[in-house]
Scaffold this active site. Sequence first.
Site, PDB file in Angstrom:
ATOM      1  N   ALA A  86       0.871  -1.174   0.000  1.00 28.79           N
ATOM      2  CA  ALA A  86       0.000   0.000   0.000  1.00 28.79           C
ATOM      3  C   ALA A  86       0.909   1.226   0.000  1.00 28.79           C
ATOM      4  O   ALA A  86       2.062   1.144   0.419  1.00 28.79           O
ATOM      5  CB  ALA A  86      -0.877  -0.014   1.244  1.00 28.79           C
ATOM      6  N   GLU A 132      -0.417  -9.277  -0.691  1.00 30.26           N
ATOM      7  CA  GLU A 132      -1.859  -9.526  -0.509  1.00 30.26           C
ATOM      8  C   GLU A 132      -2.615  -9.492  -1.841  1.00 30.26           C
ATOM      9  O   GLU A 132      -3.612 -10.200  -1.991  1.00 30.26           O
ATOM     10  CB  GLU A 132      -2.434  -8.500   0.476  1.00 30.26           C
ATOM     11  CG  GLU A 132      -1.953  -8.754   1.904  1.00 30.26           C
ATOM     12  CD  GLU A 132      -2.249  -7.593   2.841  1.00 30.26           C
ATOM     13  OE1 GLU A 132      -1.899  -6.447   2.510  1.00 30.26           O
ATOM     14  OE2 GLU A 132      -2.846  -7.832   3.910  1.00 30.26           O
ATOM     15  N   GLU A 152       4.866  -4.912   7.144  1.00 31.16           N
ATOM     16  CA  GLU A 152       4.100  -3.877   7.860  1.00 31.16           C
ATOM     17  C   GLU A 152       4.532  -3.718   9.314  1.00 31.16           C
ATOM     18  O   GLU A 152       4.457  -2.636   9.882  1.00 31.16           O
ATOM     19  CB  GLU A 152       2.592  -4.203   7.811  1.00 31.16           C
ATOM     20  CG  GLU A 152       1.964  -4.086   6.433  1.00 31.16           C
ATOM     21  CD  GLU A 152       1.985  -5.378   5.634  1.00 31.16           C
ATOM     22  OE1 GLU A 152       2.834  -6.264   5.943  1.00 31.16           O
ATOM     23  OE2 GLU A 152       1.163  -5.522   4.722  1.00 31.16           O
TER      24      GLU A 152
END
Length: 278
Positions: A86, A132, A152
Site C-alpha cells: 500500500a 496480498e 508492515e
Amino acid sequence: MAEDVLLVEHLPVDPETDDGGVIALVTINRPNKLNALNQDVMGAIKAYAKEVETQGNVRCVVFTGAAPGPAPEGRRPKPNAFVAGADIAEFAGKGSEEIYPIFADNGWEAIWGISKPTIAMIDGFALGGGCEVAVACDLRIASDRSSFGTPEINLGLMPGGGGTQRLARLIGLGRAMELVFTGEMIDANEAGRIGLVNHVVPAEDLLERTLTLARSIGSKSAATMKVAKATMRAAMETSLSEGLTVELDAFSALFDSADTAIGVNAFLSRETPTWTHE
Ligand code: COA
C-alpha cells in the site's frame, strides 16, 4: 477508468482458432513508486473488477506490475516490482476514522470477488499489500528474482488487505505468522517451497509461462470454470460437511448445463469440445 494507473490489454486465448475468448492482462502502473497501491490504483482496480464481470469474452485475468523504465541520468534504476505494498505516503497523519472506510471497501476484496480465474504474474517485490494482491488471486507465478514479505510490522502496523487471513489459509498459520511477525523477505524459491506461489520461472520466461497457464484455463468452459471457482472458494468459508454439500449441489447442477453435455459427448465421440462459453 482512472487515468492510466491500470493498463488493460486483451490477448487471444487461442491465436490459431481465435474463438473470441481473451486473457486480460492487467498492469498496475506506478513503476516509479514500485507500483505501490494508492487510492487511484485501488479505485481503478475496484472499477475494473466490476467491468470485467460484464465482459463475457474475458476467460482469465492476469494481474501484474509495470516494469521500471530506464533510470534518469545519474540516478540508479528502480528495482523490478510486482507491487511494493500500500502507498505508505497515504498513511501519514491518518486516524482510524479515515482508514476504516478505505480498507472496508478495498481493491483486494474486489480482486477476490472476481468470478473468473485470476493469476498474479510476479516479477520483483511483492511486499505487504502487494503480497496480498498476489494472495487475493487464485494462482501465482513468479520470476526467480522476485521476493515476498509482509513488512508492515516494521511500520508498527500489520497486514490489512487479507494478509492475516488469506495468507494464513494459503501457507498455514505458522508460516504466515513468521512472515507477519518478522517482516522479513523470502526469495522466490522459498515462496515456491512453502506454497506461496504455484511456479517459479526464469524472469525471461515469465510472460510466456503465465500466458501458457492462462491459455490452458481460458480454453475450458467459462461457465463450468465459474462454478468450479465458486465451489472451491466454499472450502474457505464452510465446514467440510457443508462444503461437500455445496460441491454435490454444484456438481449435480452442471449436468443440466449445455457445456457438460458438450464435454461428455465430445469425449465419447473422440472430438474436441466447442464450448458455449456462456
Ligand atoms: N509506498 C509508497 N512508496 C513506496 C513504497 C510504498 N509501499 N515502496 C516503495 N516506494 C517508493 C519509494 O519511496 C521510492 O520513491 P522515490 O524514488 O520517489 O523516493 C521508490 O518507490 C523506489 O523505492 P526505493 O525504496 O528507493 O527502492 P529500493 O530499491 O531502495 O528499496 C524496497 C525497495 C521494496 C525494499 C523499499 O522500497 C521498501 O521497503 N518499500 C516499502 C515496502 C513496505 O513496507 N510495504 C508495506 C507497505 S504497508
